[in-house]
Structures are given as C-alpha cells and as structure tokens.
Design an enzyme around this catalytic site. Structure first.
Site, PDB file in Angstrom:
ATOM      1  N   PHE A  75     -35.760 -48.832  29.785  1.00 51.70           N
ATOM      2  CA  PHE A  75     -36.374 -49.489  29.013  1.00 51.70           C
ATOM      3  C   PHE A  75     -34.708 -50.274  28.433  1.00 51.70           C
ATOM      4  O   PHE A  75     -35.688 -51.604  27.904  1.00 51.70           O
ATOM      5  CB  PHE A  75     -36.517 -48.394  27.559  1.00 51.70           C
ATOM      6  CG  PHE A  75     -35.501 -47.125  27.986  1.00 51.70           C
ATOM      7  CD1 PHE A  75     -34.794 -47.265  27.210  1.00 51.70           C
ATOM      8  CD2 PHE A  75     -35.660 -46.179  28.004  1.00 51.70           C
ATOM      9  CE1 PHE A  75     -33.068 -46.480  26.413  1.00 51.70           C
ATOM     10  CE2 PHE A  75     -34.631 -44.644  28.172  1.00 51.70           C
ATOM     11  CZ  PHE A  75     -34.116 -45.243  27.802  1.00 51.70           C
TER      12      PHE A  75
ATOM     13  N   GLY B 132     -35.643 -54.114  28.001  1.00 53.60           N
ATOM     14  CA  GLY B 132     -36.994 -55.227  27.594  1.00 53.60           C
ATOM     15  C   GLY B 132     -36.623 -54.331  26.143  1.00 53.60           C
ATOM     16  O   GLY B 132     -36.974 -54.670  25.357  1.00 53.60           O
ATOM     17  N   HIS B 133     -35.606 -53.442  25.563  1.00 54.51           N
ATOM     18  CA  HIS B 133     -35.298 -53.396  23.877  1.00 54.51           C
ATOM     19  C   HIS B 133     -33.820 -53.123  23.906  1.00 54.51           C
ATOM     20  O   HIS B 133     -33.599 -52.258  24.106  1.00 54.51           O
ATOM     21  CB  HIS B 133     -35.827 -51.326  24.400  1.00 54.51           C
ATOM     22  CG  HIS B 133     -36.125 -50.846  23.074  1.00 54.51           C
ATOM     23  ND1 HIS B 133     -34.972 -50.686  21.803  1.00 54.51           N
ATOM     24  CD2 HIS B 133     -37.363 -51.122  22.338  1.00 54.51           C
ATOM     25  CE1 HIS B 133     -35.461 -50.285  21.518  1.00 54.51           C
ATOM     26  NE2 HIS B 133     -36.332 -50.950  21.163  1.00 54.51           N
ATOM     27  N   PHE B 134     -33.183 -54.094  23.953  1.00 58.29           N
ATOM     28  CA  PHE B 134     -33.665 -55.602  24.145  1.00 58.29           C
ATOM     29  C   PHE B 134     -33.137 -56.599  24.993  1.00 58.29           C
ATOM     30  O   PHE B 134     -31.884 -56.181  25.069  1.00 58.29           O
ATOM     31  CB  PHE B 134     -33.508 -56.435  22.404  1.00 58.29           C
ATOM     32  CG  PHE B 134     -34.418 -54.769  21.738  1.00 58.29           C
ATOM     33  CD1 PHE B 134     -35.791 -55.270  21.328  1.00 58.29           C
ATOM     34  CD2 PHE B 134     -34.088 -54.553  21.032  1.00 58.29           C
ATOM     35  CE1 PHE B 134     -36.897 -54.965  20.607  1.00 58.29           C
ATOM     36  CE2 PHE B 134     -34.979 -53.377  19.808  1.00 58.29           C
ATOM     37  CZ  PHE B 134     -36.373 -53.769  19.450  1.00 58.29           C
TER      38      PHE B 134
ATOM     39  N   ILE C 155     -30.404 -51.635  22.832  1.00 60.50           N
ATOM     40  CA  ILE C 155     -30.500 -50.561  21.668  1.00 60.50           C
ATOM     41  C   ILE C 155     -31.370 -49.132  21.959  1.00 60.50           C
ATOM     42  O   ILE C 155     -32.592 -49.939  22.786  1.00 60.50           O
ATOM     43  CB  ILE C 155     -30.868 -50.790  20.409  1.00 60.50           C
ATOM     44  CG1 ILE C 155     -29.864 -51.449  19.842  1.00 60.50           C
ATOM     45  CG2 ILE C 155     -30.482 -49.818  19.147  1.00 60.50           C
ATOM     46  CD1 ILE C 155     -30.683 -52.751  18.471  1.00 60.50           C
TER      47      ILE C 155
END
Length: 151
Positions: A50, A53-55, A60
């Site tokens: 993840f 894309g985060h971020f 985070i």
C-alpha cells in the site's frame, strides 16, 4: 527495540488468525494474559504494497490498517481468552468506537499493539486498543468482536 519474551511466534499467530499476506498485520505476540491483555508487534516495512499509493513521496501507514492490526490482536486475545471455536463458528470484528489517531506510522517503525479485555457477554467481547511507536501513542480505539456462526 523490544526486549520482552516472545510468547507467540508467527507460526502460532497463523494458527489463530485466518489472515494472510498482505493482510496479516501481527508479526508476533510479546506477552498476554488470558482474559486480561495482549501485547503484539507489527514491523512496518517500506515493502508493504500500500505504500506505493499511500502516499507517493510521503509513505504513511494507513490509519484503517492500524485499526485492523489492533483488531487482529484482539482476535488473538479472544481465541486465547474465550477458547476454541465450535465447528462453523468464527470471531468477527463487530464494532469500533472512539478511534483517535495521534501520530503517523511510517516505514521502519515498530508498532506495538496493546489490547485489553474489558468484558464479554453472550459471545460479544469488548476491548480497548492502543498502538504505539517508540512509546508514543499512534492510535487508540474501543473495539468489539463477536463469536458467531460463519456466514
């Protein structure tokens, strides 16, 4: 770094939880007392899918996954406290209340998951969870899990 005695290694965690990569969010259990508390670890790696894309540029750990990690820790404590399930039963995450996020969790952090058993009635158990990094609170919430027939 944590120096507590490791009570449940990953192999034992896998026996208790149905979750698997990439959704297994408890690496090991450091300590627990049936019907009272559990202390577990989630090592946060930049390799978690993840983080793409985060971020981008500012990774985070998603807050919803901090809550999920605490919920998985409550699941382990429920198994250890309320016993084995009958055939066709399952522990379901039933509720979350009063969730608060206090600091971001980032790659390289070691998140400590502390969950406390509050009470159980009619197969529904209430827990208090706190996730910390370097002894600083990252998240806290009240949670419930229910022992029910599989859907």
């Amino acid at each position: 770094m944590i120096t507590d005695t490791c009570i449940l290694h990953i192999e034992e965690v896998l026996e208790l939880l149905p979750h698997r990569f990439p959704f297994l969010l408890v690496d090991r259990v450091l300590n627990f007392e049936k019907g009272k508390f559990l202390r577990a670890v989630k090592n946060v790696s930049f390799n978690e899918p993840f983080f793409q894309g985060h971020f981008p540029g500012k990774p985070i750990f998603p807050g919803v996954l901090i809550l999920e990690a605490m919920a998985q820790a409550t699941g382990i404590l429920a198994f250890k406290s309320m016993g084995k399930l009958a055939p066709g039963e399952f522990y379901y995450f039933a509720a979350i209340d009063e969730a608060r996020f206090k600091r971001p969790v980032q790659p390289g952090d070691q998140m400590i998951l502390n969950v406390e058993f509050i009470k159980e009635r009619c197969g529904v158990a209430r827990f208090k969870g706190i996730a910390t990094v370097n002894e600083e609170m990252a998240c806290e919430a009240s949670m419930m899990c229910a022992r029910r027939k599989e859907i």
